[in-house]
Write a protein that holds these residues in place. Structure first.
Motif, short mmCIF file in Angstrom:
data_model
loop_
_atom_site.label_atom_id
_atom_site.label_comp_id
_atom_site.label_asym_id
_atom_site.label_seq_id
_atom_site.Cartn_x
_atom_site.Cartn_y
_atom_site.Cartn_z
N LEU A 72 0.84 -1.19 0.00
CA LEU A 72 0.00 0.00 0.00
C LEU A 72 0.88 1.26 0.00
CD1 LEU A 72 -2.98 0.85 0.18
CD2 LEU A 72 -2.72 0.91 2.66
N ALA A 73 0.70 2.10 -1.01
CA ALA A 73 1.52 3.31 -1.11
C ALA A 73 0.74 4.54 -0.63
CB ALA A 73 1.98 3.53 -2.55
N ALA A 74 -0.56 4.52 -0.78
CA ALA A 74 -1.42 5.63 -0.35
C ALA A 74 -2.85 5.12 -0.35
CB ALA A 74 -1.30 6.81 -1.32
N PHE A 75 -3.72 5.76 0.43
CA PHE A 75 -5.11 5.30 0.42
C PHE A 75 -6.04 6.43 0.80
CE2 PHE A 75 -6.43 5.26 4.84
CZ PHE A 75 -5.22 5.35 5.51
N THR A 76 -7.30 6.23 0.50
CA THR A 76 -8.33 7.17 0.90
C THR A 76 -9.60 6.37 1.16
OG1 THR A 76 -9.57 9.12 0.23
CG2 THR A 76 -8.87 7.69 -1.52
N VAL A 77 -10.40 6.85 2.10
CA VAL A 77 -11.68 6.19 2.38
C VAL A 77 -12.74 6.91 1.55
CG1 VAL A 77 -13.40 5.66 4.16
CG2 VAL A 77 -10.96 5.50 4.69
N ILE A 78 -13.47 6.14 0.75
CA ILE A 78 -14.44 6.72 -0.18
C ILE A 78 -15.86 6.59 0.40
CG2 ILE A 78 -15.33 6.70 -2.55
CD1 ILE A 78 -12.40 7.17 -2.70
N TYR A 79 -16.50 7.73 0.60
CA TYR A 79 -17.87 7.74 1.12
C TYR A 79 -18.88 7.93 0.00
CZ TYR A 79 -15.97 8.00 5.80
OH TYR A 79 -15.30 7.70 6.95
N SER A 80 -18.43 8.48 -1.10
CA SER A 80 -19.33 8.76 -2.21
C SER A 80 -18.62 8.33 -3.49
CB SER A 80 -19.65 10.26 -2.23
OG SER A 80 -20.48 10.55 -3.31
N GLY A 81 -18.81 7.07 -3.86
CA GLY A 81 -18.06 6.49 -4.98
C GLY A 81 -18.77 6.59 -6.30
N PRO A 82 -18.12 6.08 -7.35
CA PRO A 82 -18.74 6.06 -8.67
C PRO A 82 -19.93 5.10 -8.69
CG PRO A 82 -16.65 4.89 -8.69
CD PRO A 82 -16.78 5.52 -7.35
N THR A 83 -20.78 5.24 -9.71
CA THR A 83 -22.02 4.47 -9.81
C THR A 83 -21.82 2.98 -9.59
OG1 THR A 83 -22.72 6.10 -11.40
CG2 THR A 83 -24.05 4.11 -11.29
N PHE A 84 -20.78 2.39 -10.21
CA PHE A 84 -20.63 0.93 -10.11
C PHE A 84 -20.31 0.49 -8.69
CE2 PHE A 84 -16.04 0.36 -9.85
CZ PHE A 84 -15.51 1.49 -10.48
N MET A 85 -19.77 1.40 -7.86
CA MET A 85 -19.54 1.06 -6.46
C MET A 85 -20.82 1.25 -5.65
SD MET A 85 -16.54 -0.15 -6.35
CE MET A 85 -16.24 -0.33 -4.59
N VAL A 86 -21.58 2.30 -5.98
CA VAL A 86 -22.88 2.52 -5.31
C VAL A 86 -23.79 1.33 -5.56
CG1 VAL A 86 -24.93 4.01 -5.24
CG2 VAL A 86 -22.63 5.03 -5.42
N GLU A 87 -23.75 0.81 -6.79
CA GLU A 87 -24.57 -0.36 -7.14
C GLU A 87 -24.18 -1.60 -6.34
OE1 GLU A 87 -25.52 0.96 -11.76
OE2 GLU A 87 -24.05 -0.63 -11.37
N GLN A 88 -22.95 -1.61 -5.83
CA GLN A 88 -22.51 -2.74 -5.02
C GLN A 88 -22.81 -2.52 -3.53
OE1 GLN A 88 -18.41 -4.12 -6.00
NE2 GLN A 88 -18.64 -2.85 -7.81
N GLY A 89 -23.52 -1.42 -3.23
CA GLY A 89 -23.94 -1.19 -1.86
C GLY A 89 -23.03 -0.30 -1.03
N PHE A 90 -22.08 0.39 -1.71
CA PHE A 90 -21.20 1.28 -0.96
C PHE A 90 -21.75 2.70 -0.98
CE2 PHE A 90 -18.48 -2.21 -2.26
CZ PHE A 90 -17.93 -2.56 -1.04
#
Ligand SMILES: [Zn+2]
Length: 142
Positions: free
Chosen positions: A63-81
């Motif tokens: 892992l070189a860098a990371f971020t926590v995503i609360y509002s993701g792209p459509t395909f992630m929202v469709e997966q329940g995020f």
């Protein structure tokens, strides 16, 4: 002979995604200078050679860098995020020295202070949906 030995897939995002669906993380390698590229490039940005080939990566990195995503792209929202169920996205430095951005699984997005830069990661192919609608996404697991 298999398709693999008779033809070279174009160095395109679509071909890269096709390999992901086959559970292979592939990079384009310049046969002239050895440069490795993910996503693939048709022309080597270092030496401008067009002599590229597909090379399978080890799928191991850190892992070189990371971020926590609360509002993701459509395909992630469709997966329940969403805001209540965030996920971790990161930059992974592969053993081969190249970096790739992907979702990181196996880490707790609610405790970002406990996520360690440099943590070892393994490639993971996340399958979503069924049948014709099935898609495979690249991820890395901690
Ligand atoms: Zn090159």
């Amino acid at each position: 002979m298999s398709e693999e030995t008779t033809m070279i897939r174009p160095f395109s995002a679509a071909a890269f995604d096709q390999y992901i669906a086959e559970h292979r993380l592939m990079a384009a390698r310049c046969t002239y200078c050895g440069g490795l590229y993910v996503p693939p490039r048709a022309i080597c940005p270092k030496c401008h050679s067009e002599a590229l080939e597909w090379a399978e990566t080890s799928g191991k990195g850190k892992l070189a860098a990371f971020t926590v995503i609360y509002s993701g792209p459509t395909f992630m929202v469709e997966q329940g995020f969403d805001r209540k169920n965030p996920y971790v996205s990161g930059i992974v430095e592969l053993e081969e020295g190249i970096c790739i951005s992907a979702r990181i699984t196996g880490l707790d997005p609610s405790r970002p202070a406990e996520i360690r830069i440099g943590a070892p990661l393994d490639v993971e192919f996340v399958e979503v949906g069924e049948g014709e609608a099935k898609k495979t996404f690249l991820a890395f697991k901690a």
